[in-house]
Design an enzyme around this catalytic site. Structure first.
Site, short mmCIF file in Angstrom:
data_model
loop_
_atom_site.label_atom_id
_atom_site.label_comp_id
_atom_site.label_asym_id
_atom_site.label_seq_id
_atom_site.Cartn_x
_atom_site.Cartn_y
_atom_site.Cartn_z
N LEU A 1 3.39 7.05 -4.01
CA LEU A 1 3.45 8.65 -4.15
C LEU A 1 2.31 9.18 -5.15
O LEU A 1 2.32 8.53 -6.07
CB LEU A 1 4.75 8.93 -4.62
CG LEU A 1 5.22 10.18 -5.03
CD1 LEU A 1 6.80 10.66 -4.95
CD2 LEU A 1 4.59 10.86 -6.25
N HIS B 1 -5.34 5.85 10.10
CA HIS B 1 -4.11 6.42 9.31
C HIS B 1 -4.62 6.15 7.90
O HIS B 1 -3.74 6.09 6.90
CB HIS B 1 -2.69 5.98 9.87
CG HIS B 1 -2.60 4.61 9.22
ND1 HIS B 1 -1.83 4.33 8.00
CD2 HIS B 1 -2.50 3.47 9.89
CE1 HIS B 1 -1.47 3.07 7.64
NE2 HIS B 1 -1.74 2.46 9.06
N GLY C 1 -6.87 7.45 1.10
CA GLY C 1 -7.97 6.70 0.71
C GLY C 1 -7.43 5.27 -0.18
O GLY C 1 -6.65 4.37 0.53
N SER C 2 -7.63 5.43 -1.55
CA SER C 2 -6.89 4.34 -2.47
C SER C 2 -6.82 5.31 -3.72
O SER C 2 -7.21 6.32 -3.59
CB SER C 2 -8.02 3.20 -2.67
OG SER C 2 -9.01 3.79 -3.45
N SER D 1 -8.52 11.26 -0.55
CA SER D 1 -7.77 11.30 0.61
C SER D 1 -8.17 12.47 1.49
O SER D 1 -8.66 13.38 0.99
CB SER D 1 -6.39 11.08 0.35
OG SER D 1 -6.04 10.01 -0.20
N ASN E 1 0.88 -1.11 -0.09
CA ASN E 1 0.12 -0.09 -0.16
C ASN E 1 0.91 1.29 0.12
O ASN E 1 0.21 2.26 0.16
CB ASN E 1 -1.10 0.05 1.19
CG ASN E 1 -0.18 0.02 2.44
OD1 ASN E 1 1.14 0.05 2.75
ND2 ASN E 1 -1.07 0.14 3.62
N HIS E 2 2.21 1.22 -0.29
CA HIS E 2 3.01 2.18 -0.28
C HIS E 2 2.79 3.15 -1.65
O HIS E 2 2.68 2.28 -2.55
CB HIS E 2 4.43 1.92 -0.05
CG HIS E 2 4.67 1.41 1.43
ND1 HIS E 2 5.00 0.33 1.56
CD2 HIS E 2 4.46 1.68 2.74
CE1 HIS E 2 5.23 -0.14 2.93
NE2 HIS E 2 4.70 1.02 3.55
#
Length: 299
Positions: free
Chosen positions: A31, A222, A199-200, A205, A28-29
Site C-alpha cells: 500500500l 502491470h 514501479g518500486s 509509478s 511485491n504487495h
C-alpha cells in the site's frame, strides 16, 4: 465476476482465505501513498480524477493464500488429464485443459471466485486507508479504478480480420481497454481504461490508458518487473540501510521485516520509466500521469 463458482474452491483454499481477507501479503504487495508529480494527458487525467500535486493511494494485493491454493489444486487436476486431451507442456506451471472441458470450466469458475475474493480484499484495504485519511487529514479518498491481473477472461478480439472469442490469460500483464470499448463505463468511454503501473518503493509509478489497435489483446505490462531475484536483492543491501536511504529521500517506509524490505529494494526492479516508454512505443498504452512515492507499507 458473475461466472464465479465457489463450489470449485476447495475447503483448504477457503480456510487459507478466511484468515487473510483485508491483508496485504508479502513479496511485491504494498500500500503506497503517492503524489501526482506530472500529467501527460490532461483530458484523461481529469476523467480519472487526477491532478498535479494530488495525494493518492495505490494498493497491490490479490487473492492471497486462497488464490495460490486454487491454482495448486487445479494445476494438479490438469496435470492428470492432459494426456487425455493430447496436451504436452515443457513445464508443469503450464498445465492446462481445453476451456470447454469439465476441468477447464471448473478452473475458470474457481479463478473467478478468487478474483471476487481479491476485490473484496482490496475494498477492505481501501476502506482502512479512507478511515485513516479522514481521521488524520480530514479528506476523503475516491476510487480511481480497481482491477485484477494474473487473470484469464473470455473476451472477443479481432484476429486476422475476424472477431473471435478467446480466453485471454494475463500473467505479468493487465488489461488496457481503449477508448470506446463497450466494457467501459460511460464516464471513461472517451478516454479509455485507467491502467495502474507500479514501479518500486523508491521510484515513480504510472497511470496509463488503453489505446485502439493494441497488438496484445488490449493488454500491457502491470509493473516494472524484477531485475534481481529476492535472494540477490537481500544480499545487495540491508533492510535498515535501505529504509534509511529511502527516508533520506522523504519516503517513509514500514515493513513487516527488514529482510522483506531488502528483497524489494528499488535496485531489484527494472527502470519503470523505460518499461512504460517501451510499452507505449509498442502501441500497448499511453501515459496519463506519473506518481512518486511518499509513504510505503509492505506486508
Amino acid at each position: 465476476m458473475s461466472d464465479a463458482d465457489p463450489a470449485q474452491v476447495s475447503d483448504r483454499a477457503v480456510q487459507r482465505g478466511q484468515g487473510q481477507v483485508g491483508s496485504l501479503g508479502s513479496g511485491n504487495h504494498f500500500l503506497e501513498v503517492q503524489a501526482v508529480d506530472h500529467v501527460y494527458d490532461e483530458p484523461a487525467a481529469e476523467a480519472f480524477g487526477l491532478r498535479p500535486g494530488q495525494i493518492c493511494v495505490m494498493v497491490h494485493s490479490g487473492s492471497r493464500g486462497m488464490g495460490h491454493q486454487i491454482c495448486t489444486d487445479h494445476v494438479r487436476v490438469m496435470e492428470r488429464v492432459m494426456p487425455r486431451y493430447g496436451i504436452n507442456v515443457p513445464d508443469r506451471q503450464l498445465a492446462c485443459a481445453p476451456v470447454s472441458s469439465p476441468e477447464g470450466r471448473a478452473y475458470l469458475g474457481a479463478m473467478a471466485a478468487a478474483a471476487n475474493y481479491a476485490r473484496a480484499n482490496r475494498q477492505l484495504l481501501g476502506e482502512a486507508a479512507r478511515r485513516v485519511f479522514a481521521r488524520v487529514v480530514g479528506r476523503r479518498l475516491d476510487l480511481v479504478y480497481d482491477i485484477s491481473h494474473n487473470l484469464a477472461k473470455i473476451e472477443t478480439h479481432r484476429v486476422d480480420g475476424v472477431d473471435k472469442r478467446l480466453c485471454v490469460h494475463r500473467k505479468g500483464a493487465t488489461r488496457a481497454l481503449p477508448p470506446g470499448h463497450p466494457d467501459l463505463p460511460a464516464d471513461l468511454a472517451g478516454v479509455g481504461q485507467p491502467v495502474l503501473i507500479p514501479g518500486s518503493m523508491g521510484t515513480p509509478s504510472y497511470v496509463l490508458t488503453g489505446v485502439a489497435g493494441s497488438p496484445a489483446f488490449a493488454s500491457t505490462c502491470h509493473g516494472a518487473g524484477r531485475a534481481q531475484s529476492r535472494t540477490q536483492a537481500a544480499k545487495s543491501v540491508r533492510g535498515k540501510e535501505l529504509r534509511d536511504q529511502l527516508e533520506a529521500q522523504d519516503i517513509s517506509v514500514r515493513g513487516a521485516s527488514m529482510r522483506g524490505l531488502a528483497e524489494e529494494t528499488p535496485q531489484a526492479y527494472k527502470d519503470v520509466s523505460a518499461v512504460v516508454e517501451s510499452a507505449e512505443g509498442g502501441g500497448l498504452c499511453r501515459r496519463v500521469a506519473r506518481l512518486v512515492p511518499v509513504g510505503v507499507v509492505k506486508g
